[in-house]
Design a protein around this motif. Structure first.
Motif, PDB file in Angstrom:
ATOM      1  N   LYS A  44       0.835  -1.211   0.000  1.00 32.14           N
ATOM      2  CA  LYS A  44       0.000   0.000   0.000  1.00 32.14           C
ATOM      3  C   LYS A  44       0.870   1.262   0.000  1.00 32.14           C
ATOM      4  O   LYS A  44       0.703   2.140  -0.840  1.00 32.14           O
ATOM      5  CB  LYS A  44      -0.927   0.012   1.232  1.00 32.14           C
ATOM      6  CG  LYS A  44      -1.776  -1.241   1.368  1.00 32.14           C
ATOM      7  CD  LYS A  44      -2.661  -1.196   2.602  1.00 32.14           C
ATOM      8  CE  LYS A  44      -1.923  -1.180   3.939  1.00 32.14           C
ATOM      9  NZ  LYS A  44      -1.241  -2.440   4.280  1.00 32.14           N
ATOM     10  N   THR A  45       1.775   1.344   0.962  1.00 36.42           N
ATOM     11  CA  THR A  45       2.625   2.538   1.063  1.00 36.42           C
ATOM     12  C   THR A  45       3.495   2.686  -0.179  1.00 36.42           C
ATOM     13  O   THR A  45       3.660   3.790  -0.708  1.00 36.42           O
ATOM     14  CB  THR A  45       3.499   2.459   2.335  1.00 36.42           C
ATOM     15  OG1 THR A  45       2.627   2.459   3.472  1.00 36.42           O
ATOM     16  CG2 THR A  45       4.446   3.635   2.442  1.00 36.42           C
ATOM     17  N   THR A  46       4.027   1.581  -0.659  1.00 38.44           N
ATOM     18  CA  THR A  46       4.870   1.634  -1.854  1.00 38.44           C
ATOM     19  C   THR A  46       4.090   2.217  -3.033  1.00 38.44           C
ATOM     20  O   THR A  46       4.588   3.097  -3.744  1.00 38.44           O
ATOM     21  CB  THR A  46       5.380   0.216  -2.210  1.00 38.44           C
ATOM     22  OG1 THR A  46       6.069  -0.307  -1.083  1.00 38.44           O
ATOM     23  CG2 THR A  46       6.307   0.244  -3.410  1.00 38.44           C
ATOM     24  N   ILE A  85       1.945  11.340   5.730  1.00 39.34           N
ATOM     25  CA  ILE A  85       2.758  10.130   5.795  1.00 39.34           C
ATOM     26  C   ILE A  85       2.366   9.248   6.976  1.00 39.34           C
ATOM     27  O   ILE A  85       1.767   9.708   7.942  1.00 39.34           O
ATOM     28  CB  ILE A  85       4.283  10.418   5.801  1.00 39.34           C
ATOM     29  CG1 ILE A  85       4.721  11.014   7.126  1.00 39.34           C
ATOM     30  CG2 ILE A  85       4.658  11.317   4.654  1.00 39.34           C
ATOM     31  CD1 ILE A  85       6.225  11.120   7.206  1.00 39.34           C
ATOM     32  N   GLN A  86       2.721   7.967   6.838  1.00 35.98           N
ATOM     33  CA  GLN A  86       2.262   6.974   7.818  1.00 35.98           C
ATOM     34  C   GLN A  86       2.741   7.298   9.235  1.00 35.98           C
ATOM     35  O   GLN A  86       2.015   7.101  10.188  1.00 35.98           O
ATOM     36  CB  GLN A  86       2.740   5.575   7.381  1.00 35.98           C
ATOM     37  CG  GLN A  86       2.097   4.445   8.164  1.00 35.98           C
ATOM     38  CD  GLN A  86       2.318   3.073   7.512  1.00 35.98           C
ATOM     39  OE1 GLN A  86       2.968   2.954   6.479  1.00 35.98           O
ATOM     40  NE2 GLN A  86       1.773   2.049   8.127  1.00 35.98           N
ATOM     41  N   GLN A  87       3.947   7.813   9.365  1.00 35.06           N
ATOM     42  CA  GLN A  87       4.480   8.073  10.717  1.00 35.06           C
ATOM     43  C   GLN A  87       4.273   9.518  11.157  1.00 35.06           C
ATOM     44  O   GLN A  87       5.011  10.040  11.997  1.00 35.06           O
ATOM     45  CB  GLN A  87       5.968   7.725  10.804  1.00 35.06           C
ATOM     46  CG  GLN A  87       6.347   6.341  10.353  1.00 35.06           C
ATOM     47  CD  GLN A  87       6.389   6.198   8.827  1.00 35.06           C
ATOM     48  OE1 GLN A  87       6.308   7.172   8.079  1.00 35.06           O
ATOM     49  NE2 GLN A  87       6.501   4.972   8.341  1.00 35.06           N
ATOM     50  N   MET A 163      -2.950   9.816   1.505  1.00 38.69           N
ATOM     51  CA  MET A 163      -3.011   9.775   2.971  1.00 38.69           C
ATOM     52  C   MET A 163      -2.710   8.362   3.440  1.00 38.69           C
ATOM     53  O   MET A 163      -3.451   7.435   3.139  1.00 38.69           O
ATOM     54  CB  MET A 163      -4.404  10.200   3.438  1.00 38.69           C
ATOM     55  CG  MET A 163      -4.843  11.538   2.844  1.00 38.69           C
ATOM     56  SD  MET A 163      -6.527  12.007   3.314  1.00 38.69           S
ATOM     57  CE  MET A 163      -6.286  12.475   5.006  1.00 38.69           C
ATOM     58  N   ASP A 164      -1.602   8.214   4.156  1.00 38.59           N
ATOM     59  CA  ASP A 164      -1.167   6.878   4.566  1.00 38.59           C
ATOM     60  C   ASP A 164      -1.546   6.638   6.029  1.00 38.59           C
ATOM     61  O   ASP A 164      -0.896   7.170   6.926  1.00 38.59           O
ATOM     62  CB  ASP A 164       0.340   6.745   4.359  1.00 38.59           C
ATOM     63  CG  ASP A 164       0.768   5.287   4.292  1.00 38.59           C
ATOM     64  OD1 ASP A 164      -0.023   4.405   4.684  1.00 38.59           O
ATOM     65  OD2 ASP A 164       1.911   5.033   3.844  1.00 38.59           O
ATOM     66  N   GLU A 165      -2.583   5.885   6.249  1.00 41.53           N
ATOM     67  CA  GLU A 165      -3.103   5.615   7.593  1.00 41.53           C
ATOM     68  C   GLU A 165      -3.169   6.898   8.428  1.00 41.53           C
ATOM     69  O   GLU A 165      -2.579   6.974   9.512  1.00 41.53           O
ATOM     70  CB  GLU A 165      -2.241   4.550   8.287  1.00 41.53           C
ATOM     71  CG  GLU A 165      -2.066   3.337   7.382  1.00 41.53           C
ATOM     72  CD  GLU A 165      -1.959   2.031   8.140  1.00 41.53           C
ATOM     73  OE1 GLU A 165      -2.336   1.989   9.328  1.00 41.53           O
ATOM     74  OE2 GLU A 165      -1.533   1.054   7.528  1.00 41.53           O
TER      75      GLU A 165
HETATM   76 MG   LIG Z   1       2.370   1.199   4.895  1.00 47.15          MG
END
Ligand SMILES: [Mg+2]
Ligand SMILES: Nc1ncnc2c1ncn2[C@@H]1O[C@H](COP(=O)(O)OP(=O)(O)OP(=O)(O)O)[C@@H](O)[C@H]1O
Length: 386
Positions: A44-46, A85-87, A163-165
């Motif tokens: 997903k993130t990739t 980003i996810q983080q 939008m990553d999580e």
């Molecule tokens: Mg991810």
């Protein structure tokens, strides 16, 4: 509009090549939210990061608003794409205001303009600017930081958002709240959004379409209702969960299953009530309305069978009612709480517009489950109580 054409990413690692994205084809229409969903490590993130070229693709193409992005310069590309980003990734040494203003500053906005924008965005994500603008990220909770992450991505008003999580660090209750706020915002902003989640409930709630990934492949791309009604294989079926009928209830409104309803008035005799109950095939009761057609109670079959007199003298108070825009999850829950198989539906003035019944709900769900046996509401209600 975002179109992805045979997008592939192969990471070269000391242990050999890893295919993180394998010939992905999909299109997100303008103004829609597409949720990428799948287990950890499925790509997903990739996939998301190839769109704004944080990760270069191995092969394949990406089109934004019909334009092939291969030739675009990276700065230009990212200017049009907001990224959460996810983080979270707020800069710890910058205040919230400075974090939000990063892209506007790069675009050369003057101080008045980007400060006003930061204030406006904090209000949008329901954080008080007078409290938060001058704070540093470490002085915020994880959930508050995530809201800032979303505000920052919106800063330069990009038409496309990745939008990553974005709500992953927020507790379930506040998560529902920020999801609702975000959806309300989206109704106005109409961004084209790719949204990563690994939470099926979040996906069903947020998505116009859901893309299910497995091992770098896109295995199903459908509307939430179609995905829940017709998972393409066992993997998707187990991923969406065996309570998928219950999940679908949230996607259907009362107005879609509402039926006409026959009523009695307080001045009608119980004999009339019994006749109408039998004519209509109602199993237990008939609704009673006042002169303005507002439901005020119901007359039960057993009372009508054994008693003489008027409906207005022998009725029970209403347990609950519904509105056309309520979702069936709420209705099922009301039916369960009040141990009833039907509920009246009223408009904003309390005037009766129809009824919703267990049978009607089961029929609606069954009619769109071509391959499966209809799911009974009783089963669904059992799942709610489990
Ligand atoms: Mg991810
Ligand atoms: N820089 C990298 N080098 C090598 N392999 C990578 C790299 N980045 C990701 N991968 C691998 O690619 C695959 C997909 O990773 P990705 O981050 O896209 O997963 P994800 O679906 O976002 O997972 P999660 O839900 O855990 O965030 C994984 O197997 C991961 O280990």
């Amino acid at each position: 509009m975002i179109r992805i054409d045979n997008l592939t990413k192969i990471f070269e690692t000391p242990n050999g090549p890893v295919t993180a994205a394998d010939h992905i084809n999909m299109e997100v229409p303008e103004g829609e939210i597409c949720v990428l969903l799948g287990p950890s490590g499925c790509g997903k993130t990739t996939t998301l990061k190839m769109i704004n070229r944080i990760i270069p693709s191995t092969s394949g193409k990406i089109f934004i608003n019909g334009e092939d992005t291969t030739g675009m310069n990276t700065v230009e590309l990212r200017r049009n794409i907001g990224y959460v980003i996810q983080q979270i990734g707020l800069f710890p040494n910058m205040t919230i205001e400075e974090n939000i203003a990063i892209v506007p500053k790069l675009l050369g906005w003057d101080a008045n303009r980007y400060k006003a924008r930061a204030k406006e965005l904090l209000e949008l994500v329901a954080l008080d600017p007078s409290i938060f603008l001058k704070r540093y990220p470490r002085e915020l909770s994880g959930g508050q930081q995530q809201r800032i992450g979303v505000a920052r991505a919106l800063a330069a008003d990009p038409p496309v958002m990745l939008m990553d999580e974005p709500f992953g660090a927020i507790d379930p209750i506040n998560r529902e709240v920020i999801q609702d706020e975000f959806l309300k915002m989206q109704q106005e902003l109409r961004k084209t959004i790719m949204f990563v989640s690994h939470d099926i409930d979040e996906a069903v709630k947020m998505a116009d379409r859901i893309a299910i990934f497995r091992g770098g492949r896109l295995v199903q791309y459908d509307t939430p209702d179609d995905l829940l009604a017709h998972p393409v294989d066992d993997f998707v079926e187990s991923f969406v969960g065996d309570d998928r009928a219950l999940k679908r209830l949230r996607l259907v409104q009362v107005s879609q299953v509402m039926e006409p309803v026959t009523t009695v008035s307080p001045g009608d005799s119980l004999k009339v009530a019994l006749e109408r109950i039998e004519q209509q095939g109602y199993s237990h009761a008939i609704l009673m309305v006042n002169e303005r057609n507002q439901p005020i109670g119901y007359v039960s079959r057993s009372v009508a069978q054994t008693t003489n007199g008027l409906c207005g003298e022998h009725y029970f108070g209403l347990k609950a009612d519904t509105r056309p825009e309520d979702d069936l999850r709420k209705v099922a829950s009301l039916m369960f709480n009040h141990d009833t198989t039907w509920l009246p539906c009223t408009d904003e003035h309390g005037v009766l517009v129809g009824q919703v019944t267990q049978r009607g709900i089961t029929h609606y769900l069954g009619a769109t489950y071509h391959r499966d046996a209809p799911v009974s509401l009783a089963q669904t209600l059992q799942q709610i109580s489990a």
